[in-house]
Design an enzyme around this catalytic site. Structure first.
Site, PDB file in Angstrom:
ATOM      1  N   ASP A 103       0.860  -1.179   0.000  1.00  0.00           N
ATOM      2  CA  ASP A 103       0.000   0.000   0.000  1.00  0.00           C
ATOM      3  C   ASP A 103       0.902   1.236   0.000  1.00  0.00           C
ATOM      4  OD1 ASP A 103      -2.142   1.778   0.502  1.00  0.00           O
ATOM      5  OD2 ASP A 103      -3.155   0.261   1.713  1.00  0.00           O
ATOM      6  N   ASP A 204      -2.984   4.651  -2.530  1.00  0.00           N
ATOM      7  CA  ASP A 204      -3.981   5.347  -1.721  1.00  0.00           C
ATOM      8  C   ASP A 204      -4.459   6.606  -2.459  1.00  0.00           C
ATOM      9  OD1 ASP A 204      -5.157   5.342   1.030  1.00  0.00           O
ATOM     10  OD2 ASP A 204      -4.232   7.326   1.118  1.00  0.00           O
ATOM     11  N   GLU A 254      -6.756   3.488  -5.598  1.00  0.00           N
ATOM     12  CA  GLU A 254      -8.009   3.843  -4.929  1.00  0.00           C
ATOM     13  C   GLU A 254      -8.517   5.119  -5.589  1.00  0.00           C
ATOM     14  OE1 GLU A 254      -9.607   4.505  -0.370  1.00  0.00           O
ATOM     15  OE2 GLU A 254      -7.794   5.493  -1.034  1.00  0.00           O
ATOM     16  N   HIS A 327     -10.959  -1.961   4.968  1.00  0.00           N
ATOM     17  CA  HIS A 327     -10.667  -1.424   6.294  1.00  0.00           C
ATOM     18  C   HIS A 327     -11.321  -0.072   6.541  1.00  0.00           C
ATOM     19  CE1 HIS A 327      -8.021   0.507   3.499  1.00  0.00           C
ATOM     20  NE2 HIS A 327      -7.671   1.391   4.411  1.00  0.00           N
ATOM     21  N   ASP A 328     -12.011   0.475   5.550  1.00  0.00           N
ATOM     22  CA  ASP A 328     -12.661   1.776   5.712  1.00  0.00           C
ATOM     23  C   ASP A 328     -14.179   1.659   5.831  1.00  0.00           C
ATOM     24  OD1 ASP A 328     -10.266   3.217   5.524  1.00  0.00           O
ATOM     25  OD2 ASP A 328     -10.361   3.288   3.335  1.00  0.00           O
TER      26      ASP A 328
HETATM   27  C1  NOJ Z   1      -7.782   5.816   2.082  1.00  0.00           C
HETATM   28  C2  NOJ Z   1      -7.402   4.767   3.082  1.00  0.00           C
HETATM   29  O1  NOJ Z   1      -7.977   3.553   2.691  1.00  0.00           O
HETATM   30  C3  NOJ Z   1      -7.888   5.239   4.419  1.00  0.00           C
HETATM   31  O2  NOJ Z   1      -7.783   4.256   5.419  1.00  0.00           O
HETATM   32  C4  NOJ Z   1      -7.119   6.479   4.785  1.00  0.00           C
HETATM   33  O3  NOJ Z   1      -7.629   7.016   5.977  1.00  0.00           O
HETATM   34  C5  NOJ Z   1      -7.223   7.545   3.691  1.00  0.00           C
HETATM   35  N1  NOJ Z   1      -7.060   7.016   2.383  1.00  0.00           N
HETATM   36  C6  NOJ Z   1      -6.167   8.608   3.877  1.00  0.00           C
HETATM   37  O4  NOJ Z   1      -4.905   8.061   3.616  1.00  0.00           O
END
Ligand code: NOJ
Length: 572
Positions: A103, A204, A254, A327-328
């Protein structure tokens, strides 16, 4: 040529398993998951049938955002282990035929990164231009743009008397991609990890790398606003030219705020940018379009529409990535399925959905045993910066804790970050110490050991589905054609490749639903229940091989019904 299939790549046929290292397995009793913990559990992932691990950040970090605030892009955080542990993990993965996707958090660094510490101390710092600085507008910040984690997107820096820009927390200053020297550093960091033997990267918030002119008024949702800045595609092409192509790396970006129509700009192989992106249209399906942290109702029609729209947008013009949890996000069963009597069926159903769509599936740790949301008793039990900031503003606005908690738990990221449940021992066998975040008390019944022992478990269903996918090219590469598109409870589609026609029928409801003779003459390949009569049981999933002439389905037999735009998430 539009509609012409691009050459097949190994990662299109792969199944990815996502690990949140802090919560996976703690090998040394400090309550924090670590690299040795992962190495010790590789057999679980190999037995699942996954080919790739996406490892969330393991770099040194002050952990304001659990590693998404990187203080050293070439290091390993001490709480996770050492570089030698990382190299051993890679070797052990290699022995099992597993590849690693790292990542990379390149939109921003930590404010504790040496670049930023120097840049904020003096305007003469050699790293000053690695970040984004502006003077005041009047007596306030340069503009009124908002940050994703609440508050404004600018923070005052006293020593240099100006403001720096951050899309996330103030401790996550955005990097200035306009600066070619910064970009060269980033390519070098990628080469460093490629040199260790990683197969590729998850980038990210890749859609945010290029910033819009700071004069632009911030309207609508935050994600679409920050996405697709004017130079993002130049940057991604440069990355591919400099690093990805020469080193043969796979990359998934992402991409919050990117619509299905815009997706080919990122992943059409002819453009030379990324291999895949993660869109947010279904991540945001139970949120308001204005604010990702405010819950809103969702409907199956909306989910069907999103998944179909993305398949169509990328058919012949790129490759999709598929995920239902990460994870979000809160746990997928708690969002879309059932956590009561139909829990196992619902888990099998969503596994079936994930593993029978076109695209590369990403399984989030714990979903393979059907983990669900955690009943966090108080705000003090939450760990996420989003929860802390949300509670701070809610409290300032006079809201009661119970009221805030009830709403926040519908969107809380901490649900996905509770310890992986390995067995029925304390804390689910995650740690011998005190875990950094509470375990879901449900570990006593839902855990890997119990699931392994039960041949009818969700875990075994995942294993069987992955094996079926690997043995069935139509499930990977076949065309996707939705049927019964307007049905409120049934999600059904066919997958079609050469003379193979597969029918997937999912009853996404807690009711028994008659389906007439749909699939009656099919041969069941896998299902959540035995038999396949004319009534689908609650959360029943079926995959059938059909004998019909594929020609019947070659063009979309049913078009998707119109769906209320309120359920479309962030794409509109
Ligand atoms: C996306 C990540 O998946 C998340 O966990 C993070 O808080 C934000 N980007 C900022 O890096």
């Amino acid at each position: 040529m539009p509609g012409e299939a691009a050459p097949r790549a190994w990662w299109q046929e792969a199944v990815v398993y996502q690990i949140y290292p802090r919560s996976f397995r703690d090998s040394d009793g400090d309550g924090i998951g670590d690299l040795d913990g992962i190495t010790g559990k590789l057999d679980h992932i190999a037995a699942l049938g996954a080919d790739v691990i996406w490892l969330c950040p393991v770099y040194p970090s002050p952990n304001v955002d659990n590693g998404y605030d990187v203080a050293d892009y070439r290091g390993i955080a001490p709480e996770f282990g050492t570089m030698a542990d990382f190299e051993r993990l890679l070797r052990e993965m290699d022995r099992r035929g597993l590849r690693l996707i790292m990542d990379l958090v390149f939109n921003h660094s930590s404010d504790q990164h040496p670049w930023f510490r120097s840049a904020r101390a003096s305007k003469d710092s050699p790293w000053r231009d690695y970040y984004i600085w502006r003077g005041s507008a009047g007596s306030g910040p340069p503009n009124d743009w908002r940050a994703v984690f609440g508050g404004g997107a600018w923070t005052w820096n006293e020593p240099t008397g100006d403001w720096y820009f951050h899309i996330f927390a103030p401790e996550q200053p955005d990097l200035n991609w306009e600066n070619p020297a910064l970009r060269r550093e980033l390519w070098d960091i990628m080469r460093f990890w490629a040199g260790k033997g990683v197969a590729g990267f998850r980038l990210d918030v890749a859609s945010f790398f290029s910033k819009k002119p700071f004069e632009a008024p911030q309207t609508g949702g935050i994600f679409p606003f920050y996405a697709n800045g004017p130079r993002v595609h130049d940057y991604l092409r440069e990355m591919r030219r400099e690093v990805l192509d020469p080193l043969g790396l796979v990359t998934v970006g992402e991409a919050p705020g990117v619509t299905a129509d815009e997706a080919p700009l990122y992943v059409d192989p002819a453009r030379g940018e990324l291999d895949m992106i993660f869109h947010f249209d279904h991540a945001g399906i139970d949120r308001t379009p204005e604010d990702f942290w405010t819950p809103a109702p969702w409907r199956l029609a909306g989910l069907k529409d999103v998944l179909t729209r993305w398949d169509r947008a990328l058919a012949g013009r790129g490759w999709n990535s598929l995920y239902l949890g990460n994870h979000d996000l809160p746990r997928l069963l708690s969002r879309f399925g059932d956590t009561g009597v139909h829990r196992a069926a619902a888990a099998k159903l969503f596994a079936t959905l994930l593993l029978t769509l076109r695209g590369t599936p990403y399984i989030y740790q714990g979903d393979e045993i059907g983990m669900i949301n955690t009943p966090f008793p108080s705000v003090a039990d939450l760990r996420d910066v989003v929860a802390a900031n949300g509670w701070q503003s809610a409290r300032a606005a006079g809201r009661a804790e119970a009221d805030f908690l009830a709403e926040h738990l519908l969107v809380a990221r901490d649900h996905a970050r509770t310890p992986m449940q390995w067995d029925a021992s304390p804390h689910g066998g995650f740690t011998d110490g005190a875990p950094w975040i509470m375990a879901n008390p449900d570990f006593a019944v839902t855990n890997v050991a119990a699931a392994t022992a039960d041949p009818d478990s969700v875990l075994h269903h995942y294993r069987r589905l992955i094996a079926l996918r690997k043995a069935t090219p139509a499930l990977v590469h076949g065309d996707y054609v939705p049927i019964e598109a307007g049905h409120p409870d049934i999600f059904a589609y066919v997958r079609l490749l050469d003379d193979v026609l597969l029918l997937v029928v999912l009853n996404v409801s807690a009711a028994a639903v008659p389906i007439g003779d749909l699939g009656r003459d099919g041969v069941p390949l896998i299902g959540s229940h035995d038999g396949h009569g004319p009534v689908m049981r609650p959360f029943e999933a079926r995959v059938l091989r059909m004998a019909e002439e594929p020609g019947e389905y070659a063009s979309p037999a049913c078009s998707m019904g119109e769906v209320d735009p309120a359920y479309m998430g962030f794409s509109d």
